[in-house]
Design a protein around this motif. Structure first.
Motif, mmCIF file in Angstrom:
data_model
loop_
_atom_site.group_PDB
_atom_site.id
_atom_site.type_symbol
_atom_site.label_atom_id
_atom_site.label_comp_id
_atom_site.label_asym_id
_atom_site.label_seq_id
_atom_site.Cartn_x
_atom_site.Cartn_y
_atom_site.Cartn_z
ATOM 1 N N ARG A 82 -4.631 0.836 -4.420
ATOM 2 C CA ARG A 82 -3.875 0.571 -3.190
ATOM 3 C C ARG A 82 -3.600 -0.908 -2.998
ATOM 4 O O ARG A 82 -2.501 -1.299 -2.634
ATOM 5 N N THR A 112 11.026 4.567 -1.349
ATOM 6 C CA THR A 112 9.615 4.553 -1.739
ATOM 7 C C THR A 112 9.526 4.661 -3.255
ATOM 8 O O THR A 112 10.122 5.556 -3.858
ATOM 9 N N TYR A 155 3.978 4.598 -7.689
ATOM 10 C CA TYR A 155 3.019 3.841 -8.472
ATOM 11 C C TYR A 155 1.630 4.294 -8.037
ATOM 12 O O TYR A 155 1.288 4.211 -6.854
ATOM 13 N N SER A 161 0.817 -1.214 0.000
ATOM 14 C CA SER A 161 0.000 0.000 0.000
ATOM 15 C C SER A 161 0.850 1.263 0.000
ATOM 16 O O SER A 161 0.543 2.224 -0.695
ATOM 17 N N LEU A 162 1.913 1.253 0.812
ATOM 18 C CA LEU A 162 2.748 2.457 0.922
ATOM 19 C C LEU A 162 3.787 2.556 -0.182
ATOM 20 O O LEU A 162 4.503 3.550 -0.277
ATOM 21 N N ARG A 163 3.916 1.508 -1.005
ATOM 22 C CA ARG A 163 4.894 1.463 -2.118
ATOM 23 C C ARG A 163 6.319 1.608 -1.582
ATOM 24 O O ARG A 163 7.153 2.278 -2.205
ATOM 25 N N LYS A 164 6.580 1.057 -0.431
ATOM 26 C CA LYS A 164 7.838 1.327 0.268
ATOM 27 C C LYS A 164 8.608 0.037 0.513
ATOM 28 O O LYS A 164 8.024 -0.956 0.959
#
Lengths: 236, 379
Positions: A120, A113, A116, A94-97
């Protein structure tokens, strides 16, 4: 009435037409004491597994899948994990991290990070390292399904479409072979590590398979999110 | 004609592949924008003598937009439905806001949800209607005997690797009309709770098994709610629900999935002490019962990208009144162009008791009706 019956029968018959991929049967099943296990990988020293959960937790287990350590810090939605000698790399969908945890103490050391903007819950589902190309690999779950290559600094360098699967839930590089896992199709794809073209496909009887790795002996290990179990198969 | 049809199909395919949902992350919080649009065409089978056919025709059932934010400690969601804003008079029991809540997840033992959202009662109620085979819910779950949403506080948590879900909450008791109406003079609240258990693994609130579960899964749920409002001002949207004084409801549901087949059974029963004693029909009693049941079977075909479903539902508004149980059978066919994110739905509902062809019927769902819907749902 007979016509209705025949139509229904035809629909059901069509629906049960099976594909020709080889079907695998698990040899052993282990319960994971991890809520919503979403990916699994073998440690670099082959003494432990690392398991991440949808709830944002990182666990270490022994080779019988008993939890031995848990990271103190909590993310949001961990979906991919890969480990080398120094770090455990964890992907937060979800956080793209990507967070790098120190293997020694499971404390976060650094991270990156990615950008994108898709859904989500349709983001990064995996993390592994392609030794052939010296690039990290992550996959976009769906909408559309993609394979992303990341450089050593975890920045995106290339993307490849993968329309053969409804979704991709995990990826694993093992002994010169690259494997991709599809949750909705319940399939494993062996792909060419250079261009990700499909070499072979297997079907697995596991509900909601979200993690793929190999045991120290080379057995295939699949983790199931909904079942909270690890399924061990013969080597591929 | 065929060329034109092909052009439309190509355009649709392009639109479908657009994947319009968007999310943004700052590394600690992610915010997502979701949308849903449902366009329907309804056709009722009126008597040849009936001249009022105003309920036949196209309609915009949903035009929703939602903003949802999540971090490791909290969730926030705000969703509104622009479709109801087109009505000349806003129905207070169907407000344009459908969700507006905040969840705190910082406590390890329980999550706290507060705001305007669904009350944890009835499995059917807890599910989004976009991924249901039927366009309309059974009469039982259309706020006829209970309100579906309210403002309040819900505590919830899971146990046993999410095989057990437990909810408990306190709400205004005004139902959906809480957004437009003051509380009644008593200021009393409604209490609700639900526990469901699934086996051998967790089972989401779904009606269609799109992944074709390789193992049989079953879920059993129990829920209850209680309210005591001497002067109710708008509880539920039923023609008979807003005159009650005291109401307690028990509900039971069981559902399962295996290899693309799914089923749902739900029964809810309310004991009602009314303000209006005419609802007691002269019987020497202080209460009456209302309730009903629904049974649904579904099959998903991966090859045909289709869902076939059949549903029986019944509702008895008052057990003191003879022969007023409404019973209906519905059939549904869904063509899933891109799962339920883009789907064509067809539903036919026919009653076999309490048959009314009155164009002004308040319980309109009990006219025989054919509906076709096309939905886009980006989430």
């Amino acid at each position: 009435m007979n016509k209705i019956f025949l139509v229904c029968l035809s629909i059901l018959s069509f629906s049960f037409i099976s594909d020709t991929s080889e079907k695998l049967v698990p040899e052993h099943t282990y319960t994971l004491q991890v809520p919503e296990p979403s990916d699994i990988c073998l440690s670099a020293d082959k003494q432990n597994y690392f398991v991440v959960s949808d709830n944002g937790y990182l666990f270490e287990t022994d080779l019988q899948f008993k939890v031995t350590r848990k990271a103190d810090i909590r993310g949001l939605d961990y979906e991919g994990v890969y480990a080398d000698e120094k770090y455990v790399y964890v992907m937060d969908e979800s956080l793209r991290k990507i967070t790098l945890f120190d293997v020694a103490n499971l404390k976060p050391a650094k991270g990156n990070t990615l950008t994108y903007l898709g859904g989500r819950n349709k983001g990064f589902e995996s993390l592994t390292y392609n030794k052939d190309k010296k690039r990290f690999i992550t996959t976009i779950e769906k909408g559309p399904v993609q394979i992303w290559e990341l450089d050593e600094n975890l920045n995106k360098v290339m993307e490849y479409p993968f329309p053969a699967a409804s979704d991709l839930s995990s990826a694993c590089y093992h002994d010169g072979h690259m494997y991709l896992l599809s949750d909705e199709d319940r399939k494993i794809f062996e792909v060419n590590p250079e261009d990700y073209s499909i070499i072979k496909t297997w079907t697995i009887p596991v509900l909601n398979p979200e993690g793929i790795t190999f045991s120290p002996e080379g057995n295939l290990v699949i983790s199931s999110d909904d079942m909270s179990k690890a399924f061990v198969f013969k080597p591929l | 004609m065929i060329k034109r049809l092909l052009q439309i199909i190509v355009l649709l395919t392009i639109t479908i592949s657009a994947n319009c949902q968007v999310s943004f992350s700052n590394g600690s919080t992610v915010t997502e924008i979701q949308t849903a649009t449902v366009v329907t065409y309804n056709h009722r089978f009126y008597d040849s003598t009936e001249r009022n056919h105003k309920k036949n025709g196209p309609a915009l059932d949903d035009a929703r937009i939602a903003i949802e934010s999540r971090s490791s400690k909290f969730e926030f969601k705000f969703e509104f439905d622009l479709a109801v804003m087109g009505n000349a008079v806003l129905d207070p029991t169907a407000p344009p806001i459908t969700e507006a809540y905040f969840v705190y997840k910082g406590l390890n033992f329980v999550n706290i949800k507060t705001g305007f959202s669904k009350i944890p009662f009835s499995r059917d109620n807890l599910q989004e209607h976009f991924d249901m085979p039927f366009m309309s819910r059974p009469e039982l779950d259309k706020s006829t005997i209970f309100a579906r949403r309210d403002v309040g506080v819900t505590l919830y948590r899971t146990f046993w690797n999410e095989k057990i879900n437990a909810y408990a909450g306190m709400y205004s008791g005004q139902g959906e009309s809480v957004l437009t109406t003051m509380n009644d003079a008593s200021g009393s609240a409604e209490f609700a709770g639900r526990v469901d258990v699934s086996y051998p693994c967790k089972y989401k609130y779904i009606q269609v098994d799109e992944v074709h579960s390789p193992i049989p899964i079953i879920q059993v749920g129990l829920n209850a709610r209680y309210i005591n409002k001497p002067v109710a001002t708008g509880y539920g949207n039923s023609v008979f629900a807003d005159l009650n004084h005291e109401k307690s409801i028990m509900g039971f549901d069981v559902s399962g999935a295996y290899q693309g087949f799914t089923f749902q059974v739900e029964m809810d029963q309310a004991k009602i002490v009314p303000n209006n004693i005419s609802q007691l029909d002269g019987f020497p009693t202080t209460y009456y019962r209302t309730g009903g049941a629904t049974i649904q079977l579904n099959y998903h075909s991966k090859l045909l990208r289709s869902v076939f479903a059949v549903r029986y539902d019944e509702l008895n508004p008052n057990d003191l009144t003879q022969d007023d149980t409404r019973k209906a059978v519905s059939f549904a066919y869904n063509y899933l162009i891109n799962s339920y994110r883009c789907a064509l739905k067809v539903q036919y509902t026919t009653p076999f008791s309490h048959f009314t062809k009155d164009a002004e019927s308040a319980l309109a769902g009990f006219d025989p009706q054919l509906s076709v819907a096309w939905q886009y749902w980006f989430r």
